[in-house]
Design a protein around this motif. Structure first.
Motif, PDB file in Angstrom:
ATOM      1  N   UNK A 115      14.904 -29.012 -20.809  1.00  0.00           N
ATOM      2  CA  UNK A 115      16.066 -29.563 -20.119  1.00  0.00           C
ATOM      3  C   UNK A 115      17.224 -29.796 -21.070  1.00  0.00           C
ATOM      4  N   UNK A 116      16.918 -29.756 -22.361  1.00  0.00           N
ATOM      5  CA  UNK A 116      17.938 -30.071 -23.352  1.00  0.00           C
ATOM      6  C   UNK A 116      18.502 -28.807 -23.985  1.00  0.00           C
ATOM      7  N   UNK A 117      19.807 -28.752 -24.171  1.00  0.00           N
ATOM      8  CA  UNK A 117      20.409 -27.588 -24.801  1.00  0.00           C
ATOM      9  C   UNK A 117      20.085 -27.538 -26.278  1.00  0.00           C
ATOM     10  N   UNK A 118      20.178 -26.371 -26.855  1.00  0.00           N
ATOM     11  CA  UNK A 118      19.973 -26.193 -28.293  1.00  0.00           C
ATOM     12  C   UNK A 118      21.335 -25.909 -28.921  1.00  0.00           C
ATOM     13  N   UNK A 119      21.613 -26.589 -29.996  1.00  0.00           N
ATOM     14  CA  UNK A 119      22.895 -26.419 -30.678  1.00  0.00           C
ATOM     15  C   UNK A 119      22.706 -25.649 -31.976  1.00  0.00           C
ATOM     16  N   UNK A 120      23.664 -24.816 -32.290  1.00  0.00           N
ATOM     17  CA  UNK A 120      23.579 -23.978 -33.470  1.00  0.00           C
ATOM     18  C   UNK A 120      24.702 -24.342 -34.440  1.00  0.00           C
ATOM     19  N   UNK A 121      24.346 -24.501 -35.690  1.00  0.00           N
ATOM     20  CA  UNK A 121      25.316 -24.880 -36.706  1.00  0.00           C
ATOM     21  C   UNK A 121      25.210 -23.966 -37.915  1.00  0.00           C
ATOM     22  N   UNK A 122      26.349 -23.736 -38.561  1.00  0.00           N
ATOM     23  CA  UNK A 122      26.385 -23.026 -39.840  1.00  0.00           C
ATOM     24  C   UNK A 122      26.974 -23.973 -40.859  1.00  0.00           C
ATOM     25  N   UNK A 129      25.412 -19.504 -46.277  1.00  0.00           N
ATOM     26  CA  UNK A 129      25.047 -18.973 -44.959  1.00  0.00           C
ATOM     27  C   UNK A 129      23.864 -19.701 -44.332  1.00  0.00           C
ATOM     28  N   UNK A 130      23.651 -20.914 -44.751  1.00  0.00           N
ATOM     29  CA  UNK A 130      22.554 -21.700 -44.178  1.00  0.00           C
ATOM     30  C   UNK A 130      22.894 -22.069 -42.737  1.00  0.00           C
ATOM     31  N   UNK A 150      17.376 -20.929 -44.428  1.00  0.00           N
ATOM     32  CA  UNK A 150      18.055 -20.566 -45.660  1.00  0.00           C
ATOM     33  C   UNK A 150      18.171 -21.734 -46.612  1.00  0.00           C
ATOM     34  N   UNK A 151      18.716 -21.437 -47.747  1.00  0.00           N
ATOM     35  CA  UNK A 151      18.859 -22.446 -48.782  1.00  0.00           C
ATOM     36  C   UNK A 151      20.316 -22.524 -49.195  1.00  0.00           C
ATOM     37  N   UNK A 152      20.824 -23.698 -49.297  1.00  0.00           N
ATOM     38  CA  UNK A 152      22.224 -23.885 -49.692  1.00  0.00           C
ATOM     39  C   UNK A 152      22.446 -23.357 -51.104  1.00  0.00           C
ATOM     40  N   UNK A 153      23.563 -22.673 -51.286  1.00  0.00           N
ATOM     41  CA  UNK A 153      23.878 -22.164 -52.617  1.00  0.00           C
ATOM     42  C   UNK A 153      24.860 -23.095 -53.317  1.00  0.00           C
ATOM     43  N   UNK A 154      24.881 -24.314 -52.859  1.00  0.00           N
ATOM     44  CA  UNK A 154      25.796 -25.292 -53.440  1.00  0.00           C
ATOM     45  C   UNK A 154      25.183 -26.660 -53.283  1.00  0.00           C
ATOM     46  N   UNK A 155      25.729 -27.586 -53.958  1.00  0.00           N
ATOM     47  CA  UNK A 155      25.230 -28.948 -53.856  1.00  0.00           C
ATOM     48  C   UNK A 155      25.935 -29.643 -52.701  1.00  0.00           C
ATOM     49  N   UNK A 156      25.219 -30.519 -52.039  1.00  0.00           N
ATOM     50  CA  UNK A 156      25.855 -31.219 -50.939  1.00  0.00           C
ATOM     51  C   UNK A 156      26.839 -32.245 -51.491  1.00  0.00           C
TER      52      UNK A 156
END
Length: 189
Positions: A115-122, A129-130, A150-156
DNA sequence: CGACTTTGACCCGCGC
DNA sequence: GCGCGGGTCAAAGTCG
């Protein structure tokens, strides 16, 4: 949390950015090639164990195997080659938790049997490209299932701040002038 | 005005 | 081959 290497080590930030009482991490899954069959086996086992209702956000997907393969093989030009997927199931009031990275929403889909939508984030950081998918557990909407790919190619930004704080001076260092507040933070690589 | 969200359309893989 | 379902694109709208 004890598990395989977390591609999003920024979870350390939760100490400072999220009220821990608002959610609890209840499941952690690493989903990648080498684990695919093992995962399917676990799903089968779990669905048998939990016949009539599972507390595991993944165990009860009869089509789990197909879903699992779909994650990887969509649109040849966008085929993922990172191989790393990590799913978290957390109990949270918040739809999207602040994990320290900056995300850009690029899609929303209603999912069959849910019943719940799925949200997509980049990840909105250039060159990173995570992706992550966020959806509420179809059986218990108080749980949020977040899947990172994927894995971030940068630090948060959050982790950078955390590291910066780790380099904070002692009182003595400041008093003695041995610490430059304008100096860039030191990152341990 | 730039960054972000929304949302319908489109693409693609898979099962029948 | 066709239909279904999930994932992505991209234009339009919104917000700060």
């Amino acid at each position: 949390m004890n598990g395989p290497e977390n591609p999003n080590p920024n979870y350390t930030c939760f100490e400072e950015t999220v009220n821990l009482s608002e959610f609890q991490l209840s499941d952690y899954l690493l989903l990648e090639d080498g684990f695919k069959e093992d995962l399917s086996a676990k799903m089968t086992a779990n669905s048998e164990e939990n016949s009539g209702g599972s507390s595991n956000g993944f165990a009860h997907h009869e089509d789990g195997e197909r879903r699992n393969s779909n994650i990887r093989c969509k649109r040849g030009k966008n085929k993922l080659d990172t191989g790393i997927r990590v799913a978290f199931r957390t109990k949270s009031e918040l739809e999207v938790m602040d994990d320290g990275f900056k995300w850009r929403k690029y899609g929303k889909k209603s999912v069959k049997n849910s019943p719940n939508p799925r949200n997509y984030y980049k990840c909105s950081s250039g060159g990173c490209h995570v992706k992550k998918r966020v959806e509420r557990d179809r059986d218990d909407s108080s749980y949020v299932i977040t899947t990172y790919e994927g894995v971030h190619n940068h630090e948060s930004p959050c982790l950078a701040y955390y590291n910066y704080r780790q380099t904070r001076p002692t009182v003595d260092a400041v008093v003695s002038g041995g610490w430059d507040p304008q100096a860039p933070p030191h990152y341990s690589s």
